[in-house]
Scaffold this active site. Sequence first.
Site, short mmCIF file in Angstrom:
data_model
loop_
_atom_site.label_atom_id
_atom_site.label_comp_id
_atom_site.label_asym_id
_atom_site.label_seq_id
_atom_site.Cartn_x
_atom_site.Cartn_y
_atom_site.Cartn_z
N SER A 101 0.83 -1.14 0.26
CA SER A 101 -0.09 -0.24 -0.37
C SER A 101 0.86 0.93 -0.15
O SER A 101 1.89 1.47 1.13
CB SER A 101 -0.72 0.52 1.21
OG SER A 101 -1.69 -0.98 1.09
N HIS A 160 -3.36 0.54 -4.34
CA HIS A 160 -2.75 -0.19 -4.88
C HIS A 160 -3.10 -0.04 -6.28
O HIS A 160 -4.35 -0.07 -7.16
CB HIS A 160 -3.08 -1.45 -4.63
CG HIS A 160 -2.57 -2.17 -3.16
ND1 HIS A 160 -1.88 -2.96 -3.12
CD2 HIS A 160 -3.00 -1.52 -1.96
CE1 HIS A 160 -1.79 -3.17 -1.93
NE2 HIS A 160 -2.36 -2.29 -1.35
N HIS A 196 -5.86 -8.87 -1.67
CA HIS A 196 -6.07 -9.41 0.04
C HIS A 196 -7.40 -10.29 0.67
O HIS A 196 -8.03 -10.14 -0.35
CB HIS A 196 -5.74 -8.48 1.04
CG HIS A 196 -5.20 -7.13 0.89
ND1 HIS A 196 -5.39 -6.01 -0.14
CD2 HIS A 196 -4.09 -6.74 0.95
CE1 HIS A 196 -3.93 -5.52 -0.30
NE2 HIS A 196 -2.86 -5.79 0.77
N TYR A 208 -9.14 -9.76 2.50
CA TYR A 208 -10.20 -9.11 3.27
C TYR A 208 -11.19 -8.60 2.29
O TYR A 208 -12.05 -8.08 1.93
CB TYR A 208 -10.07 -7.26 3.58
CG TYR A 208 -8.62 -6.10 3.27
CD1 TYR A 208 -9.34 -5.48 2.54
CD2 TYR A 208 -7.62 -6.86 3.47
CE1 TYR A 208 -8.26 -5.11 2.05
CE2 TYR A 208 -6.45 -5.84 3.26
CZ TYR A 208 -7.22 -4.71 2.40
OH TYR A 208 -6.61 -4.04 2.06
N GLU A 209 -9.71 -8.56 0.89
CA GLU A 209 -11.75 -7.62 -0.13
C GLU A 209 -11.80 -8.97 -0.83
O GLU A 209 -13.06 -8.73 -1.55
CB GLU A 209 -10.65 -7.10 -1.92
CG GLU A 209 -9.02 -6.59 -1.23
CD GLU A 209 -8.24 -6.28 -2.04
OE1 GLU A 209 -8.22 -5.77 -3.40
OE2 GLU A 209 -7.25 -6.76 -2.38
N ALA A 247 2.31 -2.56 4.45
CA ALA A 247 2.22 -1.39 5.05
C ALA A 247 2.24 -2.05 6.23
O ALA A 247 1.82 -2.70 6.35
CB ALA A 247 1.63 -0.63 4.62
N MET A 262 -1.60 -6.83 6.78
CA MET A 262 -2.99 -7.86 6.54
C MET A 262 -2.45 -8.66 5.21
O MET A 262 -3.81 -8.72 4.39
CB MET A 262 -4.54 -6.87 6.08
CG MET A 262 -4.41 -6.20 7.39
SD MET A 262 -6.19 -4.78 6.52
CE MET A 262 -5.78 -3.87 8.43
N SER A 263 -1.60 -8.49 4.81
CA SER A 263 -0.80 -9.03 3.58
C SER A 263 0.15 -10.41 4.07
O SER A 263 0.47 -10.56 5.12
CB SER A 263 -0.71 -8.26 2.79
OG SER A 263 0.64 -7.57 3.47
N ASN A 289 2.01 3.23 10.45
CA ASN A 289 1.34 4.19 11.78
C ASN A 289 2.51 3.15 12.70
O ASN A 289 1.91 1.97 12.74
CB ASN A 289 -0.08 4.25 11.73
CG ASN A 289 -0.73 2.19 11.22
OD1 ASN A 289 -0.24 2.07 10.25
ND2 ASN A 289 -1.28 2.27 12.11
N HIS A 329 -6.48 5.07 7.30
CA HIS A 329 -5.83 4.46 5.71
C HIS A 329 -4.85 5.56 5.19
O HIS A 329 -3.92 5.38 4.40
CB HIS A 329 -6.95 4.16 4.93
CG HIS A 329 -6.14 3.40 3.80
ND1 HIS A 329 -5.25 1.92 3.80
CD2 HIS A 329 -6.39 3.22 2.12
CE1 HIS A 329 -4.92 1.82 2.68
NE2 HIS A 329 -5.25 2.61 2.48
#
Length: 279
Positions: free
Chosen positions: A25, A56, A78, A80-81, A108, A206-207, A230, A242
Amino acid sequence: MIGEAKRYVESQTSLRPKIGIVLGSGLGAFADELNDRVEIPYSEIPGWPPATAVGHAGRLIVGKLGDLDAAVMAGRAHLYEGNTPSQVTYGVRVLGSLGVRAMVFTNAAGGINLALERGGLVVISDHINLQGCNPLVGPNDDSLGPRFPDMSEAYSRPFRLIAKEVAAELCIPLSEGVYAAMLGPSYETPAEIRYLRTIGADVVGMSTVLEVIAANHMGMTSLGISCVTNMAAGVLPQKIHHEEVLETGAMVRDTLVLFLKALAPRLVGQVTEQPSQKS
Ligand code: HPA
């Protein structure tokens, strides 16, 4: 399908990439560094899932980094998509079938370890898969790799040493740590972050982990680099957005580009000297 995707990519370029780099990201700028490049939208490649996450790009870029043929995935799929584990790892599978032997996964991540700072880079020493799935579930394709691949050095030690050397040469601060992968897309709660810290995680994202499992399965040597976009939930008295993740990606962009440019040829040199063994 992977074979079709391989043939399609080969029909678009005469280059034969030896290294694959996945850009996370907000970290897509590196793709512009490749010369003689062809940019192939994922939508044109048979079977390739679209990258829909904000920040992305959704393109495979094949080009030259100096003398080196490289493939860059600008954008990834991902879980989550709504993607399945095999969709998430499709790109890595295609790169492996194209002959890529070395992979660099960038992402990220939220900083859990209190010694980390926003904007810092972390070389991943190991991961904790908390995504509740594994891309190797189901019948094993023995032509790709073994049923029970070893994961005791999923992130190559020699690659990590090279990353530290290159970072030192370029005066880029580089920490090392364990990456915990969550399903997302909600960020973690502060209690979850305390839990992740207790079980030994330094960064959270998350990846990456499913891709690294697939790469190890295929005998590809992997390096992971997290950008601490972050501090993780509850570390600072502020919410996570985000936008902050993307802004930090933009802040470290030039540093990451310099780092990857110097790193890629050295990693390929290492793999060529000592070809990895598929067991
Ligand atoms: N948590 C999970 N994934 C992330 C984060 C985070 O804080 N920052 C960037 N990706």
